[in-house]
Write an enzyme that holds these catalytic residues in place. Structure first.
Site, PDB file in Angstrom:
ATOM      1  N   ASP A  51     -18.206 -46.334  46.999  1.00 33.24           N
ATOM      2  CA  ASP A  51     -17.768 -46.276  48.407  1.00 33.24           C
ATOM      3  C   ASP A  51     -16.244 -46.170  48.497  1.00 33.24           C
ATOM      4  O   ASP A  51     -15.626 -46.674  49.434  1.00 33.24           O
ATOM      5  CB  ASP A  51     -18.221 -47.531  49.166  1.00 33.24           C
ATOM      6  CG  ASP A  51     -19.681 -47.864  48.900  1.00 33.24           C
ATOM      7  OD1 ASP A  51     -20.005 -49.080  48.832  1.00 33.24           O
ATOM      8  OD2 ASP A  51     -20.474 -46.941  48.737  1.00 33.24           O
ATOM      9  N   GLU A 228     -25.166 -42.884  56.954  1.00 31.30           N
ATOM     10  CA  GLU A 228     -24.151 -43.935  56.831  1.00 31.30           C
ATOM     11  C   GLU A 228     -22.841 -43.325  56.338  1.00 31.30           C
ATOM     12  O   GLU A 228     -22.735 -42.116  56.127  1.00 31.30           O
ATOM     13  CB  GLU A 228     -24.626 -44.992  55.843  1.00 31.30           C
ATOM     14  CG  GLU A 228     -24.831 -44.480  54.444  1.00 31.30           C
ATOM     15  CD  GLU A 228     -25.390 -45.524  53.502  1.00 31.30           C
ATOM     16  OE1 GLU A 228     -25.895 -46.575  53.951  1.00 31.30           O
ATOM     17  OE2 GLU A 228     -25.299 -45.293  52.276  1.00 31.30           O
TER      18      GLU A 228
HETATM   19  O1  AHR Z   1     -22.384 -49.786  48.363  1.00 29.21           O
HETATM   20  C1  AHR Z   1     -22.871 -50.727  49.301  1.00 29.21           C
HETATM   21  C2  AHR Z   1     -23.513 -50.018  50.474  1.00 29.21           C
HETATM   22  O2  AHR Z   1     -24.476 -49.105  49.950  1.00 29.21           O
HETATM   23  C3  AHR Z   1     -22.557 -49.183  51.299  1.00 29.21           C
HETATM   24  O3  AHR Z   1     -21.980 -49.880  52.370  1.00 29.21           O
HETATM   25  C4  AHR Z   1     -23.442 -48.072  51.800  1.00 29.21           C
HETATM   26  O4  AHR Z   1     -22.724 -46.906  52.152  1.00 29.21           O
HETATM   27  C5  AHR Z   1     -24.369 -47.842  50.609  1.00 29.21           C
HETATM   28  O5  AHR Z   1     -25.616 -47.450  51.013  1.00 29.21           O
END
Ligand code: AHR
Length: 480
Positions: A51, A228
């Protein structure tokens, strides 16, 4: 043309690639004698930081943050270059409490400068309810994000008290917006994307709009329906909101929403969703589950995308707890209509470049079977990484990203072929080149053959060859 013994030429190459052609001394485009690959970031640039978000500050430094495998703390790295993140010290600026609120999973931080102060957006679960994920904001009490103290501003209040994460914030048309992922209790998905103007860093100025709900096959697998990790790229009069979809395994990928920069971005009809993903796993370059990206500029001011990806496909156990989503970076190119072309994940090793002959703007060296053609072509076939040359310091070898482990090699007839690396001095010489300032202009580069510097890479009848130079522009390449 003075033919120096190979060692003397390599020494010259090492100190700045001074090579002579018909008595006309040219100097390397790397005047510092750094060599062409010294500054190219090596992917993955940071191990086990998922991320990842990179923020380039007006102080000239790059700041990187991201999720750690333990999901228990917030970290920042600072570096003068993207490549420098690999070895940069890492500051822990906040640790989750051992009990109570925010004591669960700590996910996907983003660092932003708002009203002259550092702010960190991140998602946190609670102790005992590690997936009761909500979005919080910390603010730094001083100018040094890595050394000064941080204070919790509070929880971002949205429309529902539900699973929400992956906030990003940006300014458009003079208004700061928040874009994030959240579960709508009325919709059977894990998360959808929302957009709203901000009144303060933690308060919305108006009800959000739902930008997208995961409904396409590549956004859903099994029980997971995921949109997301939004990230904004504003280029060529349009806004490109790139987001991540699907489970965090090899199916994870990027989708994209597009709006005209002059439109009212709070109206859903301003946005168009790409029907297909814009960035997916690659068996050829061995990167799986690429996603959760951010955008920045490299040191030359060129657009780059930062994202994570694993270098294996099969995962044991729950993918969310596999630690090897490494941080990666690569260049972004643009189609004729101004939309970004992300190509494919470029794979481990030096960030690749594209080489456009100075006499054929818009065309590129392009891998074609076992040879190198010159012309238009899909981005991946035109990306070559410049690796330390097999013939030693100061030389380069060129590796197509679509043929990892293979290199360009000149033959006795002057053809250029692509094949697996081989041992031996002859292969090393034939597969190595001196990168020098462009024969037709210093804004380009040329490649002299090691062991025969009267020969240069150049395109002849649409194919790359190593030959004595006639048309200098055909032997000079703009590196993009
Ligand atoms: O890496 C943790 C979470 O997993 C992140 O916030 C999300 O983007 C992913 O699915």
């Amino acid at each position: 043309m003075t033919n120096f013994p190979l060692t003397r030429r390599l020494m010259l190459a090492g100190v700045g690639a001074t090579a002579t052609l018909g008595g006309c001394a040219t100097r390397s485009s790397d005047q510092a004698g750094q060599g062409p690959f010294a500054t190219a970031p090596l992917n993955p640039i940071v191990q086990q930081r998922a991320d990842a978000q990179v923020f380039r500050h007006t102080d000239g430094a790059y700041y990187l943050t991201g999720s750690v495998p333990e999901y228990d703390r917030l970290i920042i790295r600072r570096s003068p270059t993207l490549a420098g993140f690999t070895t940069a010290e890492e500051a822990v600026i906040w640790r989750r409490p051992t009990t109570g609120k925010m004591g669960g999973h700590i996910w996907a931080p983003e660092l932003h400068m708002i009203d002259g102060r550092w702010h960190m957006y991140f998602a946190a679960g609670d102790t005992g309810q590690r997936f009761r994920i909500r979005t919080y904001v910390l603010r730094c009490e001083g100018p040094d994000a890595l050394k000064d103290s941080w204070t919790l501003l509070g929880e971002v209040q949205t429309s529902w008290d539900s699973f929400n994460l992956d906030s990003t914030t940006f300014v458009h048309g003079g208004q700061r917006y928040l874009c994030w992922a959240q579960k709508d209790p009325q919709i059977d998905t894990n998360s959808n994307l929302y957009l709203a103007p901000l009144a303060t860093p933690i308060a919305l100025a108006a009800p959000p709009i739902c930008l997208t709900v995961p409904t396409l096959p590549w956004e859903m697998s099994g029980r997971l329906k995921v949109a997301e990790a939004p990230a904004l790229l504003a280029r060529n009069g349009r806004l490109f909101l790139v987001y991540s979809a699907n489970a965090t395994n090899h199916l994870y990928c990027l989708g994209m929403l597009t709006a005209d920069a002059g439109a009212d971005i709070m109206k859903l009809e301003s946005w168009t969703k790409s029907p297909e993903p814009v960035f997916v796993s690659s068996e050829e370059t061995r990167v799986w589950g690429p996603g959760h990206n951010s955008f920045t500029l490299d040191e030359q001011g060129r657009d780059v995308m930062v994202y994570h990806g694993r270098d294996y496909k099969e995962i044991t156990g729950e993918s969310l707890y596999d630690p090897n989503r490494h941080t990666r970076v690569q260049r972004i190119y643009y189609r004729a209509d101004g939309a970004p072309d992300f190509g494919i994940p470029v794979g481990n090793g030096e960030v690749p470049d594209r080489f456009s002959p100075m006499d054929q703007p818009g065309s590129f060296l392009r891998l074609e079977g076992g040879r190198v053609a010159v012309g238009a072509g899909a981005v991946p076939a035109t990306q070559f990484r410049q690796k330390p040359g097999l013939a030693g310091p100061g030389t380069v070898s060129l590796e197509p990203i679509l043929a990892p482990g293979q290199v360009l090699r000149r033959t006795a007839s002057g053809d250029v072929v692509v094949g697996p690396r081989e041992d031996g001095a002859v292969f090393a010489t034939e597969a190595s080149f001196l990168r020098i300032s462009g024969l037709a202009g210093r804004n380009g580069v040329s490649f002299a053959a090691v062991g025969a510097t009267n020969l240069h890479l150049q395109h002849v009848s649409g194919t790359l060859r190593a030959a004595p130079v006639g048309n200098r522009a055909a032997a000079t390449f703009l590196v993009t």
